[in-house]
Design a protein around this motif. Structure first.
Motif, PDB file in Angstrom:
ATOM      1  N   CYS A  21     -16.108   1.074  26.352  1.00  0.00           N
ATOM      2  CA  CYS A  21     -15.822   1.819  27.576  1.00  0.00           C
ATOM      3  C   CYS A  21     -16.886   1.474  28.601  1.00  0.00           C
ATOM      4  CB  CYS A  21     -15.804   3.308  27.287  1.00  0.00           C
ATOM      5  SG  CYS A  21     -15.681   4.368  28.740  1.00  0.00           S
ATOM      6  N   ALA A  22     -16.454   1.015  29.754  1.00  0.00           N
ATOM      7  CA  ALA A  22     -17.363   0.699  30.852  1.00  0.00           C
ATOM      8  C   ALA A  22     -17.315   1.823  31.870  1.00  0.00           C
ATOM      9  CB  ALA A  22     -16.962  -0.620  31.499  1.00  0.00           C
ATOM     10  N   ALA A  23     -18.477   2.314  32.245  1.00  0.00           N
ATOM     11  CA  ALA A  23     -18.570   3.423  33.190  1.00  0.00           C
ATOM     12  C   ALA A  23     -19.140   2.935  34.507  1.00  0.00           C
ATOM     13  CB  ALA A  23     -19.442   4.538  32.624  1.00  0.00           C
ATOM     14  N   SER A  24     -18.587   3.452  35.592  1.00  0.00           N
ATOM     15  CA  SER A  24     -19.118   3.135  36.915  1.00  0.00           C
ATOM     16  C   SER A  24     -19.011   4.364  37.797  1.00  0.00           C
ATOM     17  CB  SER A  24     -18.357   1.961  37.535  1.00  0.00           C
ATOM     18  OG  SER A  24     -16.995   2.260  37.655  1.00  0.00           O
ATOM     19  N   GLY A  25     -19.845   4.412  38.828  1.00  0.00           N
ATOM     20  CA  GLY A  25     -19.808   5.523  39.760  1.00  0.00           C
ATOM     21  C   GLY A  25     -20.421   6.795  39.233  1.00  0.00           C
ATOM     22  N   VAL A  26     -21.253   6.668  38.182  1.00  0.00           N
ATOM     23  CA  VAL A  26     -21.847   7.845  37.562  1.00  0.00           C
ATOM     24  C   VAL A  26     -23.260   7.504  37.125  1.00  0.00           C
ATOM     25  CG1 VAL A  26     -20.968   7.258  35.266  1.00  0.00           C
ATOM     26  CG2 VAL A  26     -21.473   9.639  35.830  1.00  0.00           C
ATOM     27  N   THR A  27     -24.147   8.499  37.143  1.00  0.00           N
ATOM     28  CA  THR A  27     -25.487   8.318  36.585  1.00  0.00           C
ATOM     29  C   THR A  27     -25.334   8.368  35.079  1.00  0.00           C
ATOM     30  OG1 THR A  27     -26.414   9.422  38.514  1.00  0.00           O
ATOM     31  CG2 THR A  27     -27.862   9.118  36.612  1.00  0.00           C
ATOM     32  N   PHE A  28     -25.178   7.205  34.480  1.00  0.00           N
ATOM     33  CA  PHE A  28     -24.678   7.106  33.118  1.00  0.00           C
ATOM     34  C   PHE A  28     -25.503   7.902  32.123  1.00  0.00           C
ATOM     35  CE2 PHE A  28     -21.926   5.339  30.081  1.00  0.00           C
ATOM     36  CZ  PHE A  28     -22.633   4.820  29.011  1.00  0.00           C
ATOM     37  N   GLY A  29     -26.800   7.768  32.190  1.00  0.00           N
ATOM     38  CA  GLY A  29     -27.674   8.423  31.214  1.00  0.00           C
ATOM     39  C   GLY A  29     -27.662   9.938  31.299  1.00  0.00           C
ATOM     40  N   SER A  30     -27.087  10.478  32.342  1.00  0.00           N
ATOM     41  CA  SER A  30     -27.018  11.935  32.503  1.00  0.00           C
ATOM     42  C   SER A  30     -25.854  12.556  31.758  1.00  0.00           C
ATOM     43  CB  SER A  30     -26.891  12.294  33.988  1.00  0.00           C
ATOM     44  OG  SER A  30     -28.026  11.861  34.701  1.00  0.00           O
ATOM     45  N   TYR A  31     -24.981  11.716  31.241  1.00  0.00           N
ATOM     46  CA  TYR A  31     -23.772  12.200  30.573  1.00  0.00           C
ATOM     47  C   TYR A  31     -23.783  11.853  29.095  1.00  0.00           C
ATOM     48  CZ  TYR A  31     -21.692  13.103  35.120  1.00  0.00           C
ATOM     49  OH  TYR A  31     -21.425  13.603  36.365  1.00  0.00           O
ATOM     50  N   ALA A  32     -23.341  12.800  28.301  1.00  0.00           N
ATOM     51  CA  ALA A  32     -22.948  12.474  26.942  1.00  0.00           C
ATOM     52  C   ALA A  32     -21.605  11.757  27.030  1.00  0.00           C
ATOM     53  CB  ALA A  32     -22.817  13.738  26.095  1.00  0.00           C
ATOM     54  N   MET A  33     -21.427  10.768  26.187  1.00  0.00           N
ATOM     55  CA  MET A  33     -20.187   9.994  26.188  1.00  0.00           C
ATOM     56  C   MET A  33     -19.479  10.188  24.856  1.00  0.00           C
ATOM     57  SD  MET A  33     -20.209   8.672  29.163  1.00  0.00           S
ATOM     58  CE  MET A  33     -18.821   7.542  29.012  1.00  0.00           C
ATOM     59  N   GLY A  34     -18.187  10.118  24.895  1.00  0.00           N
ATOM     60  CA  GLY A  34     -17.458  10.350  23.666  1.00  0.00           C
ATOM     61  C   GLY A  34     -16.160   9.594  23.583  1.00  0.00           C
ATOM     62  N   TRP A  35     -15.531   9.753  22.432  1.00  0.00           N
ATOM     63  CA  TRP A  35     -14.206   9.195  22.179  1.00  0.00           C
ATOM     64  C   TRP A  35     -13.307  10.277  21.596  1.00  0.00           C
ATOM     65  CZ3 TRP A  35     -12.811   4.395  23.720  1.00  0.00           C
ATOM     66  CH2 TRP A  35     -13.826   3.494  24.040  1.00  0.00           C
ATOM     67  N   PHE A  36     -12.110  10.343  22.120  1.00  0.00           N
ATOM     68  CA  PHE A  36     -11.043  11.162  21.586  1.00  0.00           C
ATOM     69  C   PHE A  36      -9.879  10.230  21.265  1.00  0.00           C
ATOM     70  CE2 PHE A  36     -12.140  15.655  22.488  1.00  0.00           C
ATOM     71  CZ  PHE A  36     -13.308  15.469  23.191  1.00  0.00           C
ATOM     72  N   ARG A  37      -8.930  10.758  20.518  1.00  0.00           N
ATOM     73  CA  ARG A  37      -7.712   9.999  20.270  1.00  0.00           C
ATOM     74  C   ARG A  37      -6.510  10.934  20.267  1.00  0.00           C
ATOM     75  NH1 ARG A  37      -8.761   8.242  13.928  1.00  0.00           N
ATOM     76  NH2 ARG A  37      -8.407  10.308  12.981  1.00  0.00           N
ATOM     77  N   GLN A  38      -5.371  10.341  20.569  1.00  0.00           N
ATOM     78  CA  GLN A  38      -4.135  11.119  20.581  1.00  0.00           C
ATOM     79  C   GLN A  38      -2.996  10.277  20.044  1.00  0.00           C
ATOM     80  OE1 GLN A  38      -3.181  12.884  24.389  1.00  0.00           O
ATOM     81  NE2 GLN A  38      -1.963  14.473  23.402  1.00  0.00           N
ATOM     82  N   ALA A  39      -2.410  10.770  18.968  1.00  0.00           N
ATOM     83  CA  ALA A  39      -1.249  10.124  18.375  1.00  0.00           C
ATOM     84  C   ALA A  39       0.007  10.772  18.944  1.00  0.00           C
ATOM     85  CB  ALA A  39      -1.286  10.274  16.860  1.00  0.00           C
ATOM     86  N   PRO A  40       1.133  10.083  18.906  1.00  0.00           N
ATOM     87  CA  PRO A  40       2.381  10.653  19.449  1.00  0.00           C
ATOM     88  C   PRO A  40       2.705  11.986  18.807  1.00  0.00           C
ATOM     89  CG  PRO A  40       2.652   8.325  19.004  1.00  0.00           C
ATOM     90  CD  PRO A  40       1.319   8.696  18.445  1.00  0.00           C
ATOM     91  N   GLY A  41       2.988  12.980  19.650  1.00  0.00           N
ATOM     92  CA  GLY A  41       3.374  14.286  19.160  1.00  0.00           C
ATOM     93  C   GLY A  41       2.233  15.142  18.661  1.00  0.00           C
ATOM     94  N   LYS A  42       1.003  14.652  18.801  1.00  0.00           N
ATOM     95  CA  LYS A  42      -0.153  15.408  18.326  1.00  0.00           C
ATOM     96  C   LYS A  42      -1.098  15.729  19.472  1.00  0.00           C
ATOM     97  CE  LYS A  42      -0.157  13.722  13.569  1.00  0.00           C
ATOM     98  NZ  LYS A  42      -0.999  13.174  12.460  1.00  0.00           N
TER      99      LYS A  42
END
Length: 123
Positions: A21-42
């Protein structure tokens, strides 16, 4: 603020894949970053999160021991290394940014989302 995921694709069960994931337009180190996922119907599911410093790392129960989150605060990138993939890991994977305290993060607490990248694990 823009979060752009890449690296999704099709992989066989037991294989590995890394999404980024590439981030732009944000003070990157100020944010926790994460991953979510979504399967069909869930519902969208928490996968992993890393603190702004990169020290704190948190994982959903279904991926502990198989997935590893990391970040590069110079390149404004966050990565999710996925090993021992299972068909049930098939989903759209979303990058997230938040400013919550330590621990996993709820969907409602995410400030920014990426557009998602498809990961498909074949049996």
């Amino acid at each position: 603020v823009l979060l752009v995921e890449s690296g999704g694709g099709l992989v066989q069960a037991g294989g590995s894949l890394r999404v980024a994931c590439a981030a732009s337009g944000v003070t990157f180190g100020s944010y926790a970053m994460g991953w979510f996922r979504q399967a069909p119907g869930k519902e969208r599911e928490f996968v992993a999160r890393i603190s702004g410093s990169g020290i704190g790392k948190y994982y959903g129960d279904s991926v502990k021991g198989r997935f590893t989150i990391s970040r590069d605060n110079v390149k404004n990138m966050v990565y999710l290394q996925m090993n021992s993939l299972k068909p049930e890991d098939t989903a759209v994977y979303y990058c997230s940014a938040d400013v919550d305290g330590p621990g996993p993060v709820r969907v409602s607490r995410v400030v920014y989302w990426g557009q998602g990248t498809q990961v498909t694990v074949s049996s």
